[in-house]
Scaffold this active site. Structure first.
Site, PDB file in Angstrom:
ATOM      1  N   GLY A  14      32.340  36.353  47.027  1.00  0.00           N
ATOM      2  CA  GLY A  14      31.574  35.456  46.171  1.00  0.00           C
ATOM      3  C   GLY A  14      30.148  35.877  45.906  1.00  0.00           C
ATOM      4  O   GLY A  14      29.295  35.037  45.608  1.00  0.00           O
ATOM      5  N   ASN A  16      29.095  37.394  43.346  1.00  0.00           N
ATOM      6  CA  ASN A  16      28.812  37.030  41.947  1.00  0.00           C
ATOM      7  C   ASN A  16      28.632  35.521  41.796  1.00  0.00           C
ATOM      8  O   ASN A  16      27.715  35.071  41.113  1.00  0.00           O
ATOM      9  CB  ASN A  16      29.932  37.522  41.028  1.00  0.00           C
ATOM     10  CG  ASN A  16      29.822  39.003  40.754  1.00  0.00           C
ATOM     11  OD1 ASN A  16      28.961  39.433  40.005  1.00  0.00           O
ATOM     12  ND2 ASN A  16      30.673  39.792  41.395  1.00  0.00           N
ATOM     13  N   LEU A  87      41.517  35.797  42.177  1.00  0.00           N
ATOM     14  CA  LEU A  87      42.621  36.754  42.193  1.00  0.00           C
ATOM     15  C   LEU A  87      43.985  36.179  41.778  1.00  0.00           C
ATOM     16  O   LEU A  87      45.013  36.798  42.032  1.00  0.00           O
ATOM     17  CB  LEU A  87      42.732  37.390  43.583  1.00  0.00           C
ATOM     18  CG  LEU A  87      41.524  38.253  43.982  1.00  0.00           C
ATOM     19  CD1 LEU A  87      41.687  38.808  45.383  1.00  0.00           C
ATOM     20  CD2 LEU A  87      41.305  39.379  42.977  1.00  0.00           C
ATOM     21  N   ILE A  90      45.447  32.807  35.675  1.00  0.00           N
ATOM     22  CA  ILE A  90      44.986  31.504  35.174  1.00  0.00           C
ATOM     23  C   ILE A  90      46.131  30.829  34.413  1.00  0.00           C
ATOM     24  O   ILE A  90      46.752  31.447  33.540  1.00  0.00           O
ATOM     25  CB  ILE A  90      43.759  31.699  34.223  1.00  0.00           C
ATOM     26  CG1 ILE A  90      42.603  32.325  35.010  1.00  0.00           C
ATOM     27  CG2 ILE A  90      43.315  30.385  33.600  1.00  0.00           C
ATOM     28  CD1 ILE A  90      42.144  31.531  36.213  1.00  0.00           C
ATOM     29  N   ASN A 104      35.468  36.151  32.385  1.00  0.00           N
ATOM     30  CA  ASN A 104      35.829  36.936  33.579  1.00  0.00           C
ATOM     31  C   ASN A 104      34.946  38.178  33.672  1.00  0.00           C
ATOM     32  O   ASN A 104      34.428  38.656  32.663  1.00  0.00           O
ATOM     33  CB  ASN A 104      37.298  37.367  33.483  1.00  0.00           C
ATOM     34  CG  ASN A 104      37.762  38.109  34.726  1.00  0.00           C
ATOM     35  OD1 ASN A 104      37.422  37.744  35.855  1.00  0.00           O
ATOM     36  ND2 ASN A 104      38.537  39.170  34.530  1.00  0.00           N
ATOM     37  N   HIS A 106      35.133  42.139  35.146  1.00  0.00           N
ATOM     38  CA  HIS A 106      36.066  43.142  35.665  1.00  0.00           C
ATOM     39  C   HIS A 106      35.278  44.418  35.985  1.00  0.00           C
ATOM     40  O   HIS A 106      34.447  44.847  35.175  1.00  0.00           O
ATOM     41  CB  HIS A 106      37.154  43.427  34.622  1.00  0.00           C
ATOM     42  CG  HIS A 106      38.210  44.346  35.136  1.00  0.00           C
ATOM     43  ND1 HIS A 106      39.261  43.908  35.924  1.00  0.00           N
ATOM     44  CD2 HIS A 106      38.350  45.686  35.027  1.00  0.00           C
ATOM     45  CE1 HIS A 106      40.006  44.950  36.264  1.00  0.00           C
ATOM     46  NE2 HIS A 106      39.479  46.040  35.731  1.00  0.00           N
ATOM     47  N   ASP A 147      43.371  40.794  31.412  1.00  0.00           N
ATOM     48  CA  ASP A 147      42.299  41.770  31.178  1.00  0.00           C
ATOM     49  C   ASP A 147      42.177  42.222  29.729  1.00  0.00           C
ATOM     50  O   ASP A 147      41.653  43.300  29.441  1.00  0.00           O
ATOM     51  CB  ASP A 147      42.478  43.023  32.063  1.00  0.00           C
ATOM     52  CG  ASP A 147      42.135  42.725  33.522  1.00  0.00           C
ATOM     53  OD1 ASP A 147      41.387  41.772  33.783  1.00  0.00           O
ATOM     54  OD2 ASP A 147      42.626  43.468  34.406  1.00  0.00           O
TER      55      ASP A 147
HETATM   56  C1  GRF Z   1      33.775  41.883  41.546  1.00  0.00           C
HETATM   57  O1  GRF Z   1      33.738  43.273  41.669  1.00  0.00           O
HETATM   58  C2  GRF Z   1      34.274  41.499  40.190  1.00  0.00           C
HETATM   59  O2  GRF Z   1      34.018  42.443  39.209  1.00  0.00           O
HETATM   60  C3  GRF Z   1      35.748  41.399  40.404  1.00  0.00           C
HETATM   61  O3  GRF Z   1      35.907  40.933  41.722  1.00  0.00           O
HETATM   62  C4  GRF Z   1      34.770  41.263  42.485  1.00  0.00           C
HETATM   63  C5  GRF Z   1      34.285  40.005  43.132  1.00  0.00           C
HETATM   64  O4  GRF Z   1      33.286  40.243  44.071  1.00  0.00           O
HETATM   65  N1  GRF Z   1      36.392  40.586  39.395  1.00  0.00           N
HETATM   66  P1  GRF Z   1      32.520  39.016  44.724  1.00  0.00           P
HETATM   67  O5  GRF Z   1      33.550  38.140  45.408  1.00  0.00           O
HETATM   68  O6  GRF Z   1      31.810  38.282  43.633  1.00  0.00           O
HETATM   69  O7  GRF Z   1      31.572  39.606  45.723  1.00  0.00           O
END
Ligand code: GRF
Length: 191
Positions: A14, A16, A87, A90, A104, A106, A147
């Site tokens: 998490g 991000n 993961l 959706i 999203n 990626h 994607d």
């Molecule tokens: C990130 O690399 C994002 O691009 C991908 O999953 C990862 C999540 O990382 N979709 P975090 O859980 O936000 O650290």
């Protein structure tokens, strides 16, 4: 001003999700309503609770059937959904309810290195294996095709001769931290 309500879906660390929460905490235009996770032991679950953000836990079955999440998002009057390392697929009902309103991130330059099995370190390993000269991140809308939704923004980084999995991961992480909140903010504010 109309405040847009955001839900963040995350299954893992998490970083991000936390970055988005922190970046938006001083904004008056966007409010993070909750973090939703399918993984009760994900780091993000505790981290979000610790900083006072609501957490909604759902089972994988609830994710695949969709109804519970759709009902939750309607009840919470969610305007936008951000997937930050979520993961699971959706559910179609949610995509139909939020056309071009699910964003999203990626960790590759889509359409390269997207699709089934392409997540986390798998992506970077494949990029290095193919001796790519650059990689990056893609921020895109989510549609029915995994994607393949409309690309909102991409950010690139060079790959050096001595690049390792760890060093590439770091570069991608830095791109995500530097750019994801701004792109979400601009997308929502220009809606
Ligand atoms: C990130 O690399 C994002 O691009 C991908 O999953 C990862 C999540 O990382 N979709 P975090 O859980 O936000 O650290």
């Amino acid at each position: 001003m109309i405040i847009k309500r955001l839900a963040i879906f995350a299954s893992g660390t998490g970083s991000n999700a936390l970055n988005i929460i922190q970046s938006f905490s001083s904004l008056s235009s966007i409010e993070v309503a909750f973090v939703l996770s399918n993984n009760p032991s994900a780091k993000i679950v505790n981290a979000a609770k610790e900083i006072g953000v609501n957490v909604e836990l759902v089972s994988n079955e609830e994710v695949s059937t969709g109804k519970a999440i759709v009902d939750l998002c309607k009840r919470e009057q969610i305007d936008y959904i951000v997937l930050a390392g979520f993961l699971r697929k959706i559910p179609s009902e949610l995509i139909a309810l939020y056309p071009n309103k699910i964003i999203n991130i990626h960790p590759s330059l889509l359409p390269k290195y997207g699709g089934k099995g392409m997540y986390g370190a798998n992506v970077h390993a494949a990029v290095l294996e193919n001796k790519e000269k650059e990689s990056g991140i893609t921020i895109h809308f989510v549609n029915e095709e995994f994607d393949k939704g409309e690309i909102i923004a991409q950010f690139r980084c060079p790959i050096s001769e001595v690049e390792t999995l760890a060093s590439l991961q770091e570069k991608i992480h830095a791109l995500e931290q530097a750019n994801f909140p701004t792109v979400i903010k601009n997308t929502i504010e220009h809606d």
